[in-house]
Design an enzyme around this catalytic site. Structure first.
Site, PDB file in Angstrom:
ATOM      1  N   HIS A 111       9.509   1.314  -2.933  1.00 62.54           N
ATOM      2  CA  HIS A 111       8.347   1.949  -3.567  1.00 62.54           C
ATOM      3  C   HIS A 111       7.461   2.625  -2.528  1.00 62.54           C
ATOM      4  O   HIS A 111       7.073   3.786  -2.678  1.00 62.54           O
ATOM      5  CB  HIS A 111       7.552   0.909  -4.361  1.00 62.54           C
ATOM      6  CG  HIS A 111       6.238   1.409  -4.874  1.00 62.54           C
ATOM      7  ND1 HIS A 111       6.155   2.341  -5.896  1.00 62.54           N
ATOM      8  CD2 HIS A 111       4.953   1.152  -4.501  1.00 62.54           C
ATOM      9  CE1 HIS A 111       4.870   2.615  -6.135  1.00 62.54           C
ATOM     10  NE2 HIS A 111       4.125   1.913  -5.305  1.00 62.54           N
ATOM     11  N   GLN A 151      -6.263   8.867  -7.956  1.00 69.96           N
ATOM     12  CA  GLN A 151      -5.889   8.072  -6.789  1.00 69.96           C
ATOM     13  C   GLN A 151      -5.646   8.944  -5.560  1.00 69.96           C
ATOM     14  O   GLN A 151      -6.113   8.639  -4.452  1.00 69.96           O
ATOM     15  CB  GLN A 151      -4.630   7.261  -7.122  1.00 69.96           C
ATOM     16  CG  GLN A 151      -4.136   6.344  -5.998  1.00 69.96           C
ATOM     17  CD  GLN A 151      -2.789   5.688  -6.329  1.00 69.96           C
ATOM     18  OE1 GLN A 151      -2.270   5.830  -7.436  1.00 69.96           O
ATOM     19  NE2 GLN A 151      -2.233   4.977  -5.375  1.00 69.96           N
ATOM     20  N   GLU A 210       5.033  -4.770 -12.325  1.00 73.52           N
ATOM     21  CA  GLU A 210       4.793  -5.766 -11.283  1.00 73.52           C
ATOM     22  C   GLU A 210       4.898  -7.180 -11.844  1.00 73.52           C
ATOM     23  O   GLU A 210       4.947  -7.384 -13.048  1.00 73.52           O
ATOM     24  CB  GLU A 210       3.379  -5.581 -10.691  1.00 73.52           C
ATOM     25  CG  GLU A 210       3.101  -4.150 -10.233  1.00 73.52           C
ATOM     26  CD  GLU A 210       1.863  -4.015  -9.364  1.00 73.52           C
ATOM     27  OE1 GLU A 210       1.356  -5.058  -8.885  1.00 73.52           O
ATOM     28  OE2 GLU A 210       1.410  -2.875  -9.162  1.00 73.52           O
ATOM     29  N   THR A 233      -5.738  -3.147 -16.163  1.00 73.57           N
ATOM     30  CA  THR A 233      -4.512  -3.790 -15.670  1.00 73.57           C
ATOM     31  C   THR A 233      -4.083  -4.752 -16.773  1.00 73.57           C
ATOM     32  O   THR A 233      -4.883  -5.583 -17.201  1.00 73.57           O
ATOM     33  CB  THR A 233      -4.785  -4.591 -14.379  1.00 73.57           C
ATOM     34  OG1 THR A 233      -5.389  -3.725 -13.418  1.00 73.57           O
ATOM     35  CG2 THR A 233      -3.499  -5.161 -13.797  1.00 73.57           C
ATOM     36  N   GLU A 285       2.642   0.812 -13.202  1.00 75.95           N
ATOM     37  CA  GLU A 285       3.323   0.129 -12.103  1.00 75.95           C
ATOM     38  C   GLU A 285       3.825  -1.201 -12.653  1.00 75.95           C
ATOM     39  O   GLU A 285       3.030  -2.036 -13.099  1.00 75.95           O
ATOM     40  CB  GLU A 285       2.379  -0.079 -10.899  1.00 75.95           C
ATOM     41  CG  GLU A 285       2.005   1.247 -10.245  1.00 75.95           C
ATOM     42  CD  GLU A 285       1.290   1.118  -8.910  1.00 75.95           C
ATOM     43  OE1 GLU A 285       0.751   0.038  -8.610  1.00 75.95           O
ATOM     44  OE2 GLU A 285       1.281   2.119  -8.158  1.00 75.95           O
ATOM     45  N   ARG A 342      -2.671   8.859 -11.081  1.00 70.72           N
ATOM     46  CA  ARG A 342      -2.228   9.344  -9.758  1.00 70.72           C
ATOM     47  C   ARG A 342      -3.083  10.477  -9.216  1.00 70.72           C
ATOM     48  O   ARG A 342      -3.238  10.613  -7.987  1.00 70.72           O
ATOM     49  CB  ARG A 342      -0.770   9.824  -9.844  1.00 70.72           C
ATOM     50  CG  ARG A 342       0.208   8.755 -10.253  1.00 70.72           C
ATOM     51  CD  ARG A 342       0.201   7.586  -9.307  1.00 70.72           C
ATOM     52  NE  ARG A 342       1.154   6.552  -9.733  1.00 70.72           N
ATOM     53  CZ  ARG A 342       1.167   5.320  -9.246  1.00 70.72           C
ATOM     54  NH1 ARG A 342       0.286   4.949  -8.324  1.00 70.72           N
ATOM     55  NH2 ARG A 342       2.045   4.452  -9.681  1.00 70.72           N
ATOM     56  N   LYS A 385      -7.321   3.053 -10.456  1.00 68.74           N
ATOM     57  CA  LYS A 385      -6.619   1.857 -10.928  1.00 68.74           C
ATOM     58  C   LYS A 385      -7.516   0.863 -11.656  1.00 68.74           C
ATOM     59  O   LYS A 385      -7.019   0.050 -12.434  1.00 68.74           O
ATOM     60  CB  LYS A 385      -5.962   1.141  -9.741  1.00 68.74           C
ATOM     61  CG  LYS A 385      -4.722   1.865  -9.231  1.00 68.74           C
ATOM     62  CD  LYS A 385      -4.236   1.255  -7.945  1.00 68.74           C
ATOM     63  CE  LYS A 385      -2.944   1.894  -7.461  1.00 68.74           C
ATOM     64  NZ  LYS A 385      -1.773   1.503  -8.247  1.00 68.74           N
ATOM     65  N   GLU A 391       7.713   7.749  -9.315  1.00 67.96           N
ATOM     66  CA  GLU A 391       9.018   7.747  -8.652  1.00 67.96           C
ATOM     67  C   GLU A 391      10.128   8.215  -9.587  1.00 67.96           C
ATOM     68  O   GLU A 391      11.025   8.952  -9.184  1.00 67.96           O
ATOM     69  CB  GLU A 391       9.345   6.340  -8.138  1.00 67.96           C
ATOM     70  CG  GLU A 391       8.413   5.844  -7.052  1.00 67.96           C
ATOM     71  CD  GLU A 391       8.503   4.336  -6.910  1.00 67.96           C
ATOM     72  OE1 GLU A 391       9.314   3.871  -6.105  1.00 67.96           O
ATOM     73  OE2 GLU A 391       7.767   3.615  -7.623  1.00 67.96           O
ATOM     74  N   ASP A 447       0.089  -2.360 -13.702  1.00 66.85           N
ATOM     75  CA  ASP A 447      -1.050  -1.818 -12.962  1.00 66.85           C
ATOM     76  C   ASP A 447      -1.144  -0.323 -13.288  1.00 66.85           C
ATOM     77  O   ASP A 447      -0.662   0.527 -12.538  1.00 66.85           O
ATOM     78  CB  ASP A 447      -0.819  -2.063 -11.461  1.00 66.85           C
ATOM     79  CG  ASP A 447      -1.880  -1.439 -10.590  1.00 66.85           C
ATOM     80  OD1 ASP A 447      -2.993  -1.195 -11.074  1.00 66.85           O
ATOM     81  OD2 ASP A 447      -1.577  -1.195  -9.399  1.00 66.85           O
ATOM     82  N   ASP A 506      -3.968  -6.801  -5.433  1.00 64.61           N
ATOM     83  CA  ASP A 506      -2.659  -6.198  -5.685  1.00 64.61           C
ATOM     84  C   ASP A 506      -2.026  -5.779  -4.361  1.00 64.61           C
ATOM     85  O   ASP A 506      -2.688  -5.179  -3.513  1.00 64.61           O
ATOM     86  CB  ASP A 506      -2.818  -4.975  -6.596  1.00 64.61           C
ATOM     87  CG  ASP A 506      -1.481  -4.459  -7.100  1.00 64.61           C
ATOM     88  OD1 ASP A 506      -0.502  -5.223  -7.110  1.00 64.61           O
ATOM     89  OD2 ASP A 506      -1.421  -3.280  -7.493  1.00 64.61           O
TER      90      ASP A 506
HETATM   91 MN    MN Z   1       0.020  -1.808  -8.073  1.00 65.61          MN
END
Ligand code: MN
Length: 403
Positions: A125, A232, A193, A249, A191, A229, A245, A350, A225, A118
């Site tokens: 971002h 992480q 993607e 996925t 996420e 947080r 993560k 975000e 994904d 990834d």
């Molecule tokens: Mn990602």
């Protein structure tokens, strides 16, 4: 013109034809979507209506078809289009069409994921995350504009759309706490993607040039994904994301072939400073894909893929420049797609600015991060030929409580 009766503006018309693995009447097969039906390609090759060199007959996934390579992919696509447009072949083809359920429950993983990588290719971002995770410091790390940053994910936990996502547990370090605490993540995020599926592999010790992107990449999927947080933020320095993560996925059940996205090619953003040799491109392009993120049905953002700083060809060149080989079924994802404004962000980190600005959904409830029972659905579209719009399908998942 196809002989099928498709609505004007149908996003799964003759110019799209995404691949899937579907279950029907107790068997599994490879298919392509046309309108709200699936054409059984395994059956089509068994009936000698198409010729994939045996890669589709008897197959339940596109694994063997991926190995077949670009000339076969393009030839079979032309054969499928001929089958669905030639009135004389209609009776034979019609026997291989079947409707699929709207909830897409009959759809399975379209291929076996070999390795999963990834990236982190959206400047918007990366800049947002930098400001949220490392306030007061430069938002972009010194390497960011010199190479496409990435990490190795966990291929075995890539799941098909519709699979529930169990809230992960792990360590987190609350602000001002004397020691980390263990428990279910309280900052579960997404996420949005785009994933690229490798067909043709490469030899160990050989780098893949940016010019050879189309020789190796079969097609694209939508990808979520899922990211914890809090886990992480505590674990990621200095080696990058790990357990925050690797729990899940999700990918869409449809692999849209690159051949369908020719009309969606657009110039990629200019890069400054100039990149080193292996990252240069004779024909620098991206794809004009627009994603749409729904949180419990409320549209919360529309991330624009074409704004990514690093192109897919640069990502592929970078992940092989050390000689690491590609294998059929390798999956590399773009990284979170975020545009320059808040309504284009591809993560809730975000969207709610680190959880400090809650978002109100259409039912009046308020969110920062995901609650148990929440459903996130990412859809996507791309321009097709002659002003048409192609659908990329959807990737959806519902959060379930930690056991
Ligand atoms: Mn990602």
């Amino acid at each position: 013109m196809t002989w099928l009766d498709l609505a004007p503006g149908e996003p799964f018309g003759i110019h799209n034809l995404p691949y899937c693995s579907f279950a029907s009447r107790g068997m599994r097969a490879v298919g392509v979507r046309i309108g709200d039906q699936v054409l059984n390609l395994s059956g089509a090759e068994e009936a000698t209506l198409i010729d994939a060199g045996g890669a589709l007959a008897g197959s339940s996934t596109v694994d063997r078809f991926l190995v077949a390579g670009r000339p076969t992919w393009s030839r079979v696509r032309e054969q499928i289009i001929a089958l669905l447009t030639d009135e004389h072949r209609r009776p034979a083809a019609q026997r291989l069409l079947s409707p699929f359920a709207d909830d897409e429950t009959g759809l399975q993983m379209p291929f076996a994921v070999a390795d999963y990588v990834d990236f982190y290719s959206s400047e918007h971002h990366a800049s947002n995350v930098g400001q949220i995770f490392r306030p007061g410091q430069q938002p972009l790390t010194p390497n960011w504009k010199h190479l496409p940053i990435g990490y190795h994910g966990r291929a075995g936990t890539v799941v098909v759309s519709g699979t529930d996502v169990i809230r992960p547990a792990g360590q987190r370090m609350p602000a001002d706490a004397p020691a980390p605490v263990f428990g279910p993540s309280t900052r579960l995020d997404i996420e949005a993607e785009v994933g690229f599926v490798i067909g043709t592999g490469s030899r160990p010790g050989t780098a893949v040039s940016t010019d050879d992107f189309r020789d190796h990449v079969f097609g694209v999927v939508l990808l979520n994904d899922w990211s914890a947080r809090d886990i992480q933020a505590w674990e990621y320095q200095p080696l990058g994301p790990f357990l925050g993560k690797s729990f899940a996925t999700s990918i869409s059940p449809w692999v849209v072939p690159l051949d369908a996205l020719e009309a969606a090619r657009v110039p990629a953003p200019a890069q400054d400073p100039p990149v080193v040799g292996y990252l240069t491109e004779t024909d620098r392009y991206s794809y004009d894909l627009t994603l749409e993120v729904r949180w419990n049905g409320t549209v919360v953002s529309r991330p624009p893929f074409r704004t990514l700083y690093w192109s897919p060809a640069q990502q592929l060149a970078h992940m092989t420049i050390n000689g690491a080989r590609l294998r059929p079924g390798d999956l590399f994802a773009s990284g979170t797609v975020s545009g320059p404004i808040r309504s284009q962000t591809g993560s809730f980190l975000e969207l709610t600015w680190g959880g400090t600005e809650p978002f109100t959904l259409e039912d009046g409830s308020s969110r920062t991060f995901l609650l148990d029972g929440d459903t996130v659905t990412i859809t996507g579209t791309a321009p097709g030929p002659n002003g048409s719009v192609l659908g990329l399908g959807e990737v959806t998942g519902t959060v379930r409580a930690a056991p």
